[in-house]
Design a protein around this motif. Structure first.
Motif, PDB file in Angstrom:
ATOM      1  N   PRO A 141       0.845  -1.201   0.000  1.00 42.31           N
ATOM      2  CA  PRO A 141       0.000   0.000   0.000  1.00 42.31           C
ATOM      3  C   PRO A 141       0.878   1.248   0.000  1.00 42.31           C
ATOM      4  CG  PRO A 141      -0.226  -1.236   2.064  1.00 42.31           C
ATOM      5  CD  PRO A 141       0.757  -1.953   1.219  1.00 42.31           C
ATOM      6  N   LYS A 142       0.340   2.321  -0.587  1.00 43.44           N
ATOM      7  CA  LYS A 142       1.070   3.591  -0.669  1.00 43.44           C
ATOM      8  C   LYS A 142       0.198   4.723  -0.167  1.00 43.44           C
ATOM      9  CE  LYS A 142       4.242   3.420  -4.546  1.00 43.44           C
ATOM     10  NZ  LYS A 142       4.482   3.832  -5.911  1.00 43.44           N
ATOM     11  N   CYS A 143       0.850   5.694   0.451  1.00 41.51           N
ATOM     12  CA  CYS A 143       0.162   6.922   0.838  1.00 41.51           C
ATOM     13  C   CYS A 143      -0.106   7.694  -0.449  1.00 41.51           C
ATOM     14  CB  CYS A 143       1.026   7.741   1.798  1.00 41.51           C
ATOM     15  SG  CYS A 143       0.288   9.342   2.202  1.00 41.51           S
ATOM     16  N   MET A 144      -1.335   8.095  -0.654  1.00 44.17           N
ATOM     17  CA  MET A 144      -1.690   8.811  -1.880  1.00 44.17           C
ATOM     18  C   MET A 144      -1.269  10.278  -1.818  1.00 44.17           C
ATOM     19  SD  MET A 144      -5.328   7.041  -2.414  1.00 44.17           S
ATOM     20  CE  MET A 144      -5.588   6.440  -4.073  1.00 44.17           C
ATOM     21  N   LYS A 201      -2.072  -3.622   5.906  1.00 38.25           N
ATOM     22  CA  LYS A 201      -3.266  -2.906   6.349  1.00 38.25           C
ATOM     23  C   LYS A 201      -2.912  -1.684   7.199  1.00 38.25           C
ATOM     24  CE  LYS A 201      -6.226  -5.365   8.429  1.00 38.25           C
ATOM     25  NZ  LYS A 201      -7.078  -6.299   9.140  1.00 38.25           N
ATOM     26  N   PRO A 202      -2.238  -0.688   6.646  1.00 37.29           N
ATOM     27  CA  PRO A 202      -1.895   0.506   7.441  1.00 37.29           C
ATOM     28  C   PRO A 202      -3.121   1.383   7.648  1.00 37.29           C
ATOM     29  CG  PRO A 202      -1.239   0.831   5.191  1.00 37.29           C
ATOM     30  CD  PRO A 202      -1.753  -0.584   5.281  1.00 37.29           C
ATOM     31  N   SER A 203      -3.059   2.237   8.665  1.00 37.66           N
ATOM     32  CA  SER A 203      -4.192   3.126   8.914  1.00 37.66           C
ATOM     33  C   SER A 203      -3.830   4.593   8.675  1.00 37.66           C
ATOM     34  CB  SER A 203      -4.699   2.945  10.335  1.00 37.66           C
ATOM     35  OG  SER A 203      -3.669   3.206  11.248  1.00 37.66           O
ATOM     36  N   LYS A 204      -2.566   4.945   8.929  1.00 37.36           N
ATOM     37  CA  LYS A 204      -2.155   6.337   8.794  1.00 37.36           C
ATOM     38  C   LYS A 204      -0.692   6.382   8.355  1.00 37.36           C
ATOM     39  CE  LYS A 204      -3.608   9.696  11.724  1.00 37.36           C
ATOM     40  NZ  LYS A 204      -3.677  10.454  12.975  1.00 37.36           N
ATOM     41  N   CYS A 205      -0.351   7.353   7.524  1.00 42.91           N
ATOM     42  CA  CYS A 205       1.025   7.500   7.046  1.00 42.91           C
ATOM     43  C   CYS A 205       1.916   8.075   8.152  1.00 42.91           C
ATOM     44  CB  CYS A 205       1.049   8.413   5.828  1.00 42.91           C
ATOM     45  SG  CYS A 205       2.711   8.693   5.178  1.00 42.91           S
ATOM     46  N   PRO A 206       3.040   7.416   8.447  1.00 41.70           N
ATOM     47  CA  PRO A 206       3.937   7.941   9.480  1.00 41.70           C
ATOM     48  C   PRO A 206       4.700   9.183   9.016  1.00 41.70           C
ATOM     49  CG  PRO A 206       4.888   5.997   8.475  1.00 41.70           C
ATOM     50  CD  PRO A 206       3.517   6.158   7.902  1.00 41.70           C
ATOM     51  N   LYS A 207       4.782   9.360   7.701  1.00 41.01           N
ATOM     52  CA  LYS A 207       5.544  10.473   7.144  1.00 41.01           C
ATOM     53  C   LYS A 207       4.744  11.775   7.122  1.00 41.01           C
ATOM     54  CE  LYS A 207       8.485  11.285   3.122  1.00 41.01           C
ATOM     55  NZ  LYS A 207       8.865  10.740   1.813  1.00 41.01           N
ATOM     56  N   CYS A 208       3.532  11.731   6.543  1.00 42.25           N
ATOM     57  CA  CYS A 208       2.739  12.965   6.403  1.00 42.25           C
ATOM     58  C   CYS A 208       1.444  12.939   7.212  1.00 42.25           C
ATOM     59  CB  CYS A 208       2.425  13.223   4.934  1.00 42.25           C
ATOM     60  SG  CYS A 208       1.164  12.116   4.250  1.00 42.25           S
ATOM     61  N   LYS A 209       1.191  11.834   7.905  1.00 43.11           N
ATOM     62  CA  LYS A 209      -0.015  11.639   8.728  1.00 43.11           C
ATOM     63  C   LYS A 209      -1.294  11.542   7.896  1.00 43.11           C
ATOM     64  CE  LYS A 209       2.504  12.020  12.424  1.00 43.11           C
ATOM     65  NZ  LYS A 209       3.452  10.943  12.490  1.00 43.11           N
ATOM     66  N   GLY A 210      -1.139  11.393   6.570  1.00 44.49           N
ATOM     67  CA  GLY A 210      -2.298  11.253   5.701  1.00 44.49           C
ATOM     68  C   GLY A 210      -3.013   9.928   5.920  1.00 44.49           C
ATOM     69  N   GLU A 211      -4.308   9.908   5.605  1.00 41.19           N
ATOM     70  CA  GLU A 211      -5.099   8.697   5.777  1.00 41.19           C
ATOM     71  C   GLU A 211      -5.610   8.149   4.451  1.00 41.19           C
ATOM     72  OE1 GLU A 211      -8.035   9.054   8.868  1.00 41.19           O
ATOM     73  OE2 GLU A 211      -6.619  10.039  10.204  1.00 41.19           O
ATOM     74  N   ARG A 212      -5.265   8.809   3.355  1.00 43.38           N
ATOM     75  CA  ARG A 212      -5.647   8.308   2.027  1.00 43.38           C
ATOM     76  C   ARG A 212      -4.567   7.339   1.577  1.00 43.38           C
ATOM     77  NH1 ARG A 212      -5.837  12.637  -1.890  1.00 43.38           N
ATOM     78  NH2 ARG A 212      -6.106  10.853  -3.242  1.00 43.38           N
ATOM     79  N   ILE A 213      -4.846   6.049   1.737  1.00 42.14           N
ATOM     80  CA  ILE A 213      -3.837   5.023   1.472  1.00 42.14           C
ATOM     81  C   ILE A 213      -4.412   3.999   0.508  1.00 42.14           C
ATOM     82  CG2 ILE A 213      -2.448   3.210   2.546  1.00 42.14           C
ATOM     83  CD1 ILE A 213      -2.594   4.985   5.129  1.00 42.14           C
TER      84      ILE A 213
END
Length: 93
Positions: free
Chosen positions: A60-63, A73-85
């Protein structure tokens, strides 16, 4: 004789690369069964190895920022805190 859910998932993933949501849709399963599908997918590498096959995961990738996850199954991006994955995609070769 009806094929098991695991056998049907294996057949699908041999044909094409799919996400868990697509697998649910293709097999006419309720979206709530996604957790069950993930559980089955985690058992596949051992089963497939005995058959000379391998399960591959397109992570999966952070959009928002493009960060790639190792966890399917990630829930939140650790880099930008985005939730669109984007969802992880699986393929059997």
């Amino acid at each position: 004789m009806e094929r098991s859910l695991r056998e049907r998932i294996i057949d699908l993933l041999k044909e094409k690369e799919m996400s868990v949501t697509e697998i649910c849709r293709e097999l006419d399963l309720e979206p709530e069964r996604a957790k069950e599908i993930y559980k089955i997918i985690t058992t596949l590498p051992k089963i497939l190895k005995r058959k000379g096959m391998q399960l591959f995961m397109l992570p999966p990738k952070c959009m928002s920022c493009g960060f790639e996850f190792e966890n399917p199954k990630p829930s939140k991006c650790p880099k930008c805190k985005g939730e669109r994955i984007s969802e992880a995609r699986f393929k059997i070769v």
